[in-house]
Design an enzyme around this catalytic site. Structure first.
Site, PDB file in Angstrom:
ATOM      1  N   SER A   9       0.767  -1.044  -0.114  1.00 50.48           N
ATOM      2  CA  SER A   9      -0.032  -0.011   0.083  1.00 50.48           C
ATOM      3  C   SER A   9       0.999   1.289   0.020  1.00 50.48           C
ATOM      4  O   SER A   9       2.069   0.996   0.472  1.00 50.48           O
ATOM      5  CB  SER A   9      -1.025  -0.121   1.303  1.00 50.48           C
ATOM      6  OG  SER A   9      -1.372   1.330   1.333  1.00 50.48           O
ATOM      7  N   TYR A  41      -2.226  -1.118  10.437  1.00 48.22           N
ATOM      8  CA  TYR A  41      -2.289  -1.297   9.033  1.00 48.22           C
ATOM      9  C   TYR A  41      -0.883  -0.620   8.359  1.00 48.22           C
ATOM     10  O   TYR A  41      -0.182  -1.575   7.624  1.00 48.22           O
ATOM     11  CB  TYR A  41      -3.187  -0.587   8.406  1.00 48.22           C
ATOM     12  CG  TYR A  41      -3.380  -0.763   6.885  1.00 48.22           C
ATOM     13  CD1 TYR A  41      -4.291  -1.834   6.465  1.00 48.22           C
ATOM     14  CD2 TYR A  41      -2.882   0.088   6.077  1.00 48.22           C
ATOM     15  CE1 TYR A  41      -4.452  -1.778   4.988  1.00 48.22           C
ATOM     16  CE2 TYR A  41      -3.142  -0.165   4.422  1.00 48.22           C
ATOM     17  CZ  TYR A  41      -3.899  -1.117   3.984  1.00 48.22           C
ATOM     18  OH  TYR A  41      -4.044  -1.171   2.815  1.00 48.22           O
TER      19      TYR A  41
HETATM   20  P1  NAD Z   1     -11.455  -6.303   0.113  1.00 50.54           P
HETATM   21  O1  NAD Z   1     -12.090  -5.934   1.351  1.00 50.54           O
HETATM   22  O2  NAD Z   1     -12.405  -6.217  -1.144  1.00 50.54           O
HETATM   23  O3  NAD Z   1     -10.504  -7.649  -0.093  1.00 50.54           O
HETATM   24  C1  NAD Z   1      -9.996  -8.369   0.957  1.00 50.54           C
HETATM   25  C2  NAD Z   1      -9.791 -10.009   0.460  1.00 50.54           C
HETATM   26  O4  NAD Z   1      -9.205 -10.741   1.635  1.00 50.54           O
HETATM   27  C3  NAD Z   1     -11.375 -10.386   0.416  1.00 50.54           C
HETATM   28  O5  NAD Z   1     -11.331 -11.579  -0.558  1.00 50.54           O
HETATM   29  C4  NAD Z   1     -11.818 -11.245   1.838  1.00 50.54           C
HETATM   30  O6  NAD Z   1     -12.501 -12.304   1.771  1.00 50.54           O
HETATM   31  C5  NAD Z   1     -10.122 -11.829   2.086  1.00 50.54           C
HETATM   32  N1  NAD Z   1      -9.861 -11.960   3.395  1.00 50.54           N
HETATM   33  C6  NAD Z   1     -10.460 -11.102   4.641  1.00 50.54           C
HETATM   34  N2  NAD Z   1      -9.984 -12.054   5.595  1.00 50.54           N
HETATM   35  C7  NAD Z   1      -9.477 -13.122   5.288  1.00 50.54           C
HETATM   36  C8  NAD Z   1      -8.979 -14.240   5.927  1.00 50.54           C
HETATM   37  N3  NAD Z   1      -8.943 -14.517   7.259  1.00 50.54           N
HETATM   38  N4  NAD Z   1      -8.082 -15.147   5.188  1.00 50.54           N
HETATM   39  C9  NAD Z   1      -8.221 -15.015   3.956  1.00 50.54           C
HETATM   40  N5  NAD Z   1      -8.562 -14.355   3.247  1.00 50.54           N
HETATM   41  C10 NAD Z   1      -9.342 -13.173   3.842  1.00 50.54           C
HETATM   42  O7  NAD Z   1     -10.350  -5.172   0.140  1.00 50.54           O
HETATM   43  P2  NAD Z   1      -9.449  -4.678  -0.864  1.00 50.54           P
HETATM   44  O8  NAD Z   1      -9.371  -3.399  -1.155  1.00 50.54           O
HETATM   45  O9  NAD Z   1      -9.505  -5.484  -2.274  1.00 50.54           O
HETATM   46  O10 NAD Z   1      -7.876  -5.161  -0.365  1.00 50.54           O
HETATM   47  C11 NAD Z   1      -6.907  -6.075  -1.113  1.00 50.54           C
HETATM   48  C12 NAD Z   1      -5.606  -5.866  -0.537  1.00 50.54           C
HETATM   49  O11 NAD Z   1      -5.388  -4.376  -1.125  1.00 50.54           O
HETATM   50  C13 NAD Z   1      -5.456  -5.351   0.999  1.00 50.54           C
HETATM   51  O12 NAD Z   1      -4.021  -6.159   1.264  1.00 50.54           O
HETATM   52  C14 NAD Z   1      -5.366  -3.928   1.130  1.00 50.54           C
HETATM   53  O13 NAD Z   1      -4.593  -3.590   2.248  1.00 50.54           O
HETATM   54  C15 NAD Z   1      -4.486  -3.654  -0.206  1.00 50.54           C
HETATM   55  N6  NAD Z   1      -4.996  -2.031  -0.591  1.00 50.54           N
HETATM   56  C16 NAD Z   1      -6.091  -1.562  -0.619  1.00 50.54           C
HETATM   57  C17 NAD Z   1      -6.232  -0.328  -1.069  1.00 50.54           C
HETATM   58  C18 NAD Z   1      -7.526   0.350  -1.193  1.00 50.54           C
HETATM   59  O14 NAD Z   1      -7.656   1.378  -1.305  1.00 50.54           O
HETATM   60  N7  NAD Z   1      -8.662  -0.522  -1.383  1.00 50.54           N
HETATM   61  C19 NAD Z   1      -5.167   0.243  -0.985  1.00 50.54           C
HETATM   62  C20 NAD Z   1      -3.841   0.008  -0.968  1.00 50.54           C
HETATM   63  C21 NAD Z   1      -3.866  -1.458  -0.524  1.00 50.54           C
END
Ligand code: NAD
Length: 260
Positions: free
Chosen positions: A142, A155
């Site tokens: 991130s 985080y």
């Molecule tokens: P999201 O909530 O849509 O997806 C998260 C995924 O993780 C889902 O498939 C969920 O089922 C899974 N998950 C949750 N708990 C779990 C567990 N115990 N075991 C296995 N899987 C589990 O979120 P996202 O925004 O797509 O995030 C994905 C990644 O991207 C994360 O690591 C997040 O930190 C990172 N990220 C997101 C953003 C943003 O703005 N959305 C920005 C930078 C980084």
């Protein structure tokens, strides 16, 4: 067990992970999906992706808050497809709270899923990659792996940790054809971001519009959310020959947030 490479994408039942899984399926890799959610909904995603791309798509619901989950996920994919050639560590959660009030269990959960699960899966996948002299590990970190924001202590700590872990794995695999890089996205409007809007409204005493414009997009000079498809395209690029010298990099995809 055919000649297709195989990709495991953690947390790929929604959001960024699902976008990355779709892109690898479109690129012709067999894919293992992972994550939580409604079983019927997940089966619809799985079968839809397989039908749309013609590759094999399987789902493994391994809980990546448990140390054993990472090994189970990787070994299941090896049993089904023969190898894990591309590993994408993407699963993650968020919690927004001042440090003094930060719930102890939330801290542990975020460190487990956002940081330790990348270690657990990599530990299981790296040996096979080294033995075959080819592997690509992509960690979805991130912008918060490079800079901080208030109220996101666990985080930010976990994502900085992922960037450090990425560098170490890059060094360990360098001579054996393994490459490990981190993608550092700015804000993407997924469920994870939707969920933190109410908490941020509370923590900062703001309206929803103020949180989106003055907190989330305040840092992003483009004033645009990053697209899931852009992250997925970068992930696929990192598996191509042209990306062979990317190793241990933390690649920003944040509209200029972290250059300020
Ligand atoms: P999201 O909530 O849509 O997806 C998260 C995924 O993780 C889902 O498939 C969920 O089922 C899974 N998950 C949750 N708990 C779990 C567990 N115990 N075991 C296995 N899987 C589990 O979120 P996202 O925004 O797509 O995030 C994905 C990644 O991207 C994360 O690591 C997040 O930190 C990172 N990220 C997101 C953003 C943003 O703005 N959305 C920005 C930078 C980084």
């Amino acid at each position: 067990m055919g000649t297709r490479k195989s990709a495991v994408v953690t947390g790929s039942t929604s959001g960024i992970g699902l976008g990355i899984a779709r892109a690898f399926a479109q690129a012709g890799l067999n894919v293992t999906l992972n994550g939580l959610g409604d079983p019927a909904e997940i089966e619809k995603i799985r079968s839809g992706l397989a039908a749309e791309t013609g590759v094999e798509v399987r789902y493994d619901g391994a809980n990546l808050m448990r140390a054993e989950g990472g090994g189970e996920l990787v070994n299941g994919a090896i049993a089904a497809f023969g190898t894990v050639d591309v590993l994408v560590n993407n699963a993650g959660i968020q919690h927004v709270s001042p440090v003094e009030d930060f719930p102890l269990d939330k801290w542990d959960q975020i460190i487990a899923l956002n940081l330790s699960s990348a270690f657990w899966t990599t530990r299981a996948a790296l040996g096979g990659m080294k033995a075959r002299k080819w592997g690509r590990i992509i960690n979805v970190a991130s912008a918060h792996g490079l800079v901080a924001s208030p109220f996101k202590s666990a985080y930010v700590a976990a994502k900085h940790g992922v960037v450090g872990f990425t560098k170490t794995v890059a060094l360990e695999g360098a001579r054996d054809g393994v490459r490990c890089n981190a993608i550092c996205p700015g804000y993407v409007l997924t469920q994870l971001v939707e969920n933190q809007i109410p908490d941020t409204m509370k923590a900062r005493n703001m309206t929803r519009e103020q949180v989106i414009n003055d907190v989330l997009l305040a840092a992003q000079p483009t004033k645009e959310f990053v697209k899931v498809e852009d992250i997925a395209a970068l992930a696929v690029f990192l598996t191509t020959d042209a990306a062979n010298q990317f190793n241990g990099a933390a690649i920003s995809l944040d509209g200029g947030w972290t250059v300020q």
